[in-house]
Structure formats: C-alpha cells, structure tokens
Scaffold this active site. Structure first.
Site, mmCIF file in Angstrom:
data_model
loop_
_atom_site.group_PDB
_atom_site.id
_atom_site.type_symbol
_atom_site.label_atom_id
_atom_site.label_comp_id
_atom_site.label_asym_id
_atom_site.label_seq_id
_atom_site.Cartn_x
_atom_site.Cartn_y
_atom_site.Cartn_z
ATOM 1 N N GLY A 125 0.678 -1.064 -0.081
ATOM 2 C CA GLY A 125 0.072 0.045 -0.042
ATOM 3 C C GLY A 125 0.867 1.503 -0.128
ATOM 4 N N GLU A 150 10.260 -2.181 3.456
ATOM 5 C CA GLU A 150 9.599 -2.093 2.476
ATOM 6 C C GLU A 150 10.270 -1.673 1.028
ATOM 7 O OE1 GLU A 150 5.175 -0.779 4.605
ATOM 8 O OE2 GLU A 150 6.646 0.771 3.870
#
Ligand code: 5RP
Length: 218
Positions: free
Chosen positions: A82, A103
C-alpha cells in the site's frame, strides 16, 4: 462507500498480479492485511513470500505461506504493498506503519511493484502526509536539526521502535515538488537509515480503488 471497502477492492485487484507458484514480496499495513486475507481465500498457491515486517510475516505464516529470506531468493517478480500518498508519476510516500526501510528493500528487489490504494491517497504533489524518516537512535536530534535545515518540521514518533531497532521522525511541510532530489538529500544525512519517499524507484502499477471501480495506473 467506506475506505475499508475500497482497500479490499484494491487488494482483490492485486491478486491478478500474483503468478501461480511464484515468490512474491509483501508490504505492510491495513491494505496489505486485506490483500493477505484475499490471497488466503483465493485458490492461488505461491511458493513463498519475502516480507517487509514482523507483523506481515506473522500474518503470512498464519495463512500457511512460507516466509523467505531475500538473501536466498534473489530478485523477485512482484512486490505488493500500500501507500500513504501517490502522485501522477506513481511516486509514493510510505512508512505510515513504520516499515519503510524493509519495504524499500523488497520493492528494490522486485521487477514489478504493484501499489494498492484507495482514492483518498491520490495527490497532485506529494507532501500533505508527513514524510517518515527512519533514524539511528543516537542521531535523532542531529537528523531533526538537518531536517529543519531542509525546510521541514520534524516530529519524533515517540513510542515506536522499528523492526530494525530504530526510531521514526515524521517530517511535516517539506517541499516535495522534486521528490527524487529530496529523497537523495535525505539519504545523504548521516544517521538516516531510510526515508519514506519512493520516487527514485516508484511503483510500476497503482491500483486505485474508487466507488466506481479500480483504476489501473501504469
Ligand atoms: C507501512 C506503509 C503502508 O503501506 C502505508 O502506511 C499505508 O497503510 P494502509 O494500507 O494501512 O493505509 O507504508 O509502512
């Protein structure tokens, strides 16, 4: 339509990017949780996943997906995550959940980065969402002063220790008209581990859910 519903729609759309028996990278956050649930409900089998956080690893194991070490997998086909904001060039602010460093590492290792968002995350220019910066604990004040020098208003996210044992500073009011230059400038500050701008390596695909359907932005 609720934001949770839109997150679920984006998460379902991301399933299309998961190849049978592939190794996938998996991000962190509530949209990713919706994606992991959708993956569990689907018939799609994956060989395993490289995870971007301890929370995601736990969730993946709960649904029977093997969590793999990036040092053993090499590059991976797809990374699914996301974002807190995205701009028309698919550049992102991430790190609202504090998992920005892992990430960014997994995104860098992926041939395709698929980003799932609801339409509230769409902006013309990045920067309404405060930019997360992960810092080595002893450098917190030093880095904060440097961030002021760059025009930002730093705010220490007290109480949060990242999976890497570091701290997060959220930076308000930074001018992000040129996010690539700012991403590099932040990387150059000693004590900064990583920053939440994903501009040098943006998403390849943004799946943006709105009440009318999921828009695929390439
Ligand atoms: C975590 C992240 C998340 O992707 C970002 O905060 C969006 O979260 P959510 O899907 O809960 O809205 O970068 O570090």
């Amino acid at each position: 339509m609720s934001q949770d519903r839109l997150k679920r729609d984006a998460a379902h759309a991301a399933l299309e990017w998961v190849e049978h028996d592939s190794i996938i990278g998996v991000g962190t956050g509530s949209t990713v949780e919706a994606f992991i649930s959708a993956l569990a409900e689907s018939r799609r089998q994956v060989e395993g996943a490289v995870s971007s956080s301890e929370a995601t690893s736990k969730r993946l194991r709960e649904i029977g997906i093997r969590v793999l070490d990036l040092n053993h997998t090499g590059d991976i086909d797809v990374y699914i995550d996301g974002a807190d904001e995205f701009d028309p060039h698919r550049r992102l602010i991430k790190g609202g959940g504090g998992a920005l460093t892992r990430e960014k590492i997994v995104a860098e290792a992926a041939r395709t980065f698929v980003c799932m968002v609801d339409e509230s995350k769409r902006v013309g220019v990045l920067g309404a969402f405060p930019l997360p910066v992960e810092v080595i604990p002893m450098a917190r004040s030093l880095v904060a002063r440097k961030l002021v020098g760059l025009g930002g208003r730093p705010e220490w996210r007290e109480g949060l220790t990242t999976d890497n044992g570091n701290l997060v500073i959220d930076v308000h009011q930074l001018d992000l008209v040129d996010p690539v230059t700012m991403e590099r400038a932040l990387n150059d500050i000693p004590g900064v581990v990583c920053n939440g701008l994903f501009a040098i390596r943006p998403a390849n695909i943004v799946l943006c859910a709105a009440p009318g359907g999921v828009d695929t932005i390439r």
